[in-house]
Design an enzyme around this catalytic site. Sequence first.
Site, PDB file in Angstrom:
ATOM      1  N   ASP A  87       2.301   2.151   3.572  1.00 46.32           N
ATOM      2  CA  ASP A  87       1.187   3.195   3.370  1.00 46.32           C
ATOM      3  C   ASP A  87       2.547   4.228   2.881  1.00 46.32           C
ATOM      4  O   ASP A  87       1.947   6.276   3.409  1.00 46.32           O
ATOM      5  CB  ASP A  87       0.195   3.199   4.664  1.00 46.32           C
ATOM      6  CG  ASP A  87      -0.982   4.012   4.074  1.00 46.32           C
ATOM      7  OD1 ASP A  87      -0.893   4.614   3.147  1.00 46.32           O
ATOM      8  OD2 ASP A  87      -2.002   3.984   5.086  1.00 46.32           O
ATOM      9  N   HIS A 120       1.895   4.844  -2.162  1.00 46.29           N
ATOM     10  CA  HIS A 120       1.522   6.002  -3.170  1.00 46.29           C
ATOM     11  C   HIS A 120       2.874   6.487  -3.455  1.00 46.29           C
ATOM     12  O   HIS A 120       3.920   6.590  -3.521  1.00 46.29           O
ATOM     13  CB  HIS A 120       0.137   6.513  -2.100  1.00 46.29           C
ATOM     14  CG  HIS A 120      -0.094   5.773  -1.505  1.00 46.29           C
ATOM     15  ND1 HIS A 120      -1.430   4.417  -2.282  1.00 46.29           N
ATOM     16  CD2 HIS A 120      -1.281   5.464  -0.448  1.00 46.29           C
ATOM     17  CE1 HIS A 120      -1.625   4.336  -1.653  1.00 46.29           C
ATOM     18  NE2 HIS A 120      -1.731   4.892  -0.121  1.00 46.29           N
ATOM     19  N   HIS A 167      -9.342   0.247  -1.050  1.00 41.03           N
ATOM     20  CA  HIS A 167      -8.181   1.336  -0.211  1.00 41.03           C
ATOM     21  C   HIS A 167      -9.175   2.224   0.162  1.00 41.03           C
ATOM     22  O   HIS A 167      -9.976   2.902  -0.627  1.00 41.03           O
ATOM     23  CB  HIS A 167      -7.367   2.148  -1.208  1.00 41.03           C
ATOM     24  CG  HIS A 167      -6.390   2.868  -0.205  1.00 41.03           C
ATOM     25  ND1 HIS A 167      -6.549   4.065   0.048  1.00 41.03           N
ATOM     26  CD2 HIS A 167      -4.994   3.124   0.064  1.00 41.03           C
ATOM     27  CE1 HIS A 167      -5.668   4.927   0.454  1.00 41.03           C
ATOM     28  NE2 HIS A 167      -4.628   5.007   0.444  1.00 41.03           N
ATOM     29  N   GLU A 216       1.081  -1.244  -0.059  1.00 49.07           N
ATOM     30  CA  GLU A 216       0.234   0.139   0.012  1.00 49.07           C
ATOM     31  C   GLU A 216       0.090   1.441  -0.385  1.00 49.07           C
ATOM     32  O   GLU A 216       1.080   2.104   1.260  1.00 49.07           O
ATOM     33  CB  GLU A 216      -1.080   0.545   1.197  1.00 49.07           C
ATOM     34  CG  GLU A 216      -1.684   0.665   1.287  1.00 49.07           C
ATOM     35  CD  GLU A 216      -3.007   1.900   2.353  1.00 49.07           C
ATOM     36  OE1 GLU A 216      -3.301   0.208   3.148  1.00 49.07           O
ATOM     37  OE2 GLU A 216      -2.791   1.852   2.785  1.00 49.07           O
TER      38      GLU A 216
HETATM   39  C1  GRE Z   1      -3.841   7.104   2.138  1.00 53.61           C
HETATM   40  O1  GRE Z   1      -4.174   7.107   1.489  1.00 53.61           O
HETATM   41  O2  GRE Z   1      -2.729   5.852   2.905  1.00 53.61           O
HETATM   42  C2  GRE Z   1      -3.745   8.943   3.359  1.00 53.61           C
HETATM   43  C3  GRE Z   1      -4.059   9.076   2.851  1.00 53.61           C
HETATM   44  C4  GRE Z   1      -3.757  10.547   3.622  1.00 53.61           C
HETATM   45  C5  GRE Z   1      -3.861  10.389   4.624  1.00 53.61           C
HETATM   46  C6  GRE Z   1      -3.500   9.315   5.560  1.00 53.61           C
HETATM   47  C7  GRE Z   1      -3.101   8.402   4.385  1.00 53.61           C
HETATM   48  O3  GRE Z   1      -4.265   9.327   1.583  1.00 53.61           O
HETATM   49  O4  GRE Z   1      -2.904   7.241   5.584  1.00 53.61           O
HETATM   50 ZN    ZN Z   2      -2.908   4.604   1.463  1.00 52.21          ZN
END
Ligand code: GRE
Ligand code: ZN
Length: 324
Positions: A286, A10, A163, A8
């Site tokens: 994350d 990004h 997600h 996970e």
């Molecule tokens: C995520 O996409 O995992 C996320 C956000 C915003 C704040 C915290 C977070 O998009 O983990």
């Molecule tokens: Zn995330």
Amino acid sequence: MQGKIALEEHFAIEATINDSKVFGENVWTTLRPRLFDIQDMRLKEMDKHGVGTMILSLNAPAVQAIADKKRAIAVAREANDVLAAEIARRPDRFSGFAALPMQDPDAATAELERCVKELGFVGALVNGFSELDGAPSLLYYDLPQYRPFWKTVERLDVPFYLHPRNPVAGQIPGYAGHNWLLGPNWAFNAETSVHALRLIGSGLFDECPNLKIVIGHLGEGIPALLWRIDHRNGWMHEPHRYAAKKPVADYFRQHFWLTTSGNFSTTALKQAIEELGADRILFSVDWPFEDVGEGCTWFDKAAIGEADRRKIGRDNAAKLFKLT
Ligand code: GRE
Ligand code: ZN
């Protein structure tokens, strides 16, 4: 542990970057460059903390919050092409999840097929329900128009990562005036768990017996409540009134995989292992909303057995995503 797989994780493109501006200006100066970076800072962090592979996905809510259908389709396509080009530079370290314009089930199906067959992606990551101009309500994927999409996910045999995203303004009246409840504090898990339960209750998994769903944050709260969801007021012997044929826990244990993203709690990890088994848990960070060093330092030393650590850190993901 060396060679961990994290899934996970990004990145952002210009069209989606501002969606992540949620923590205020002083954090943004650090978060923004981290979201745009793939090959530099990210790889250094991975090397430093024993992450061999990241499966990358777009930030949130991104495509799901683009109510203009044409634009949602275009942004998903652009993000997927950008991601494919980045993976091509380091296919030994990166893999990809497709962003999908779920506002248009046929377009989402076609884009998933393109991403898997032409770009080599290993699944899709979708940020919760989709918003669509003119649609009377928010689009959750248990709705009947998504059944052909799910049949394709099943046929391609790729996992679907559900997600989190925030509710739209006013969707949850109880949050009004209490904005601190939004995001990872609470609203993300509340939104995502309800969506996962809607998929289960709809009978989707009776129709698609080989569908594989991944959710983050060690199950978005569901493992702690799995017994109660089915038991309710047990002595009353009132069955669930939903389309699905079996108890919720049966589907959750058969169709769901959980990641450790953003929930570096050994208590929560142990509970997830107890409820689903170590074969169903996958390491994740994350990044960049969470820190690779923090997640890895916790996981590498968490009080679980070494056989479980190897499965959760790497082997389960290698098998689920057919990574070599
Ligand atoms: C995520 O996409 O995992 C996320 C956000 C915003 C704040 C915290 C977070 O998009 O983990
Ligand atoms: Zn995330």
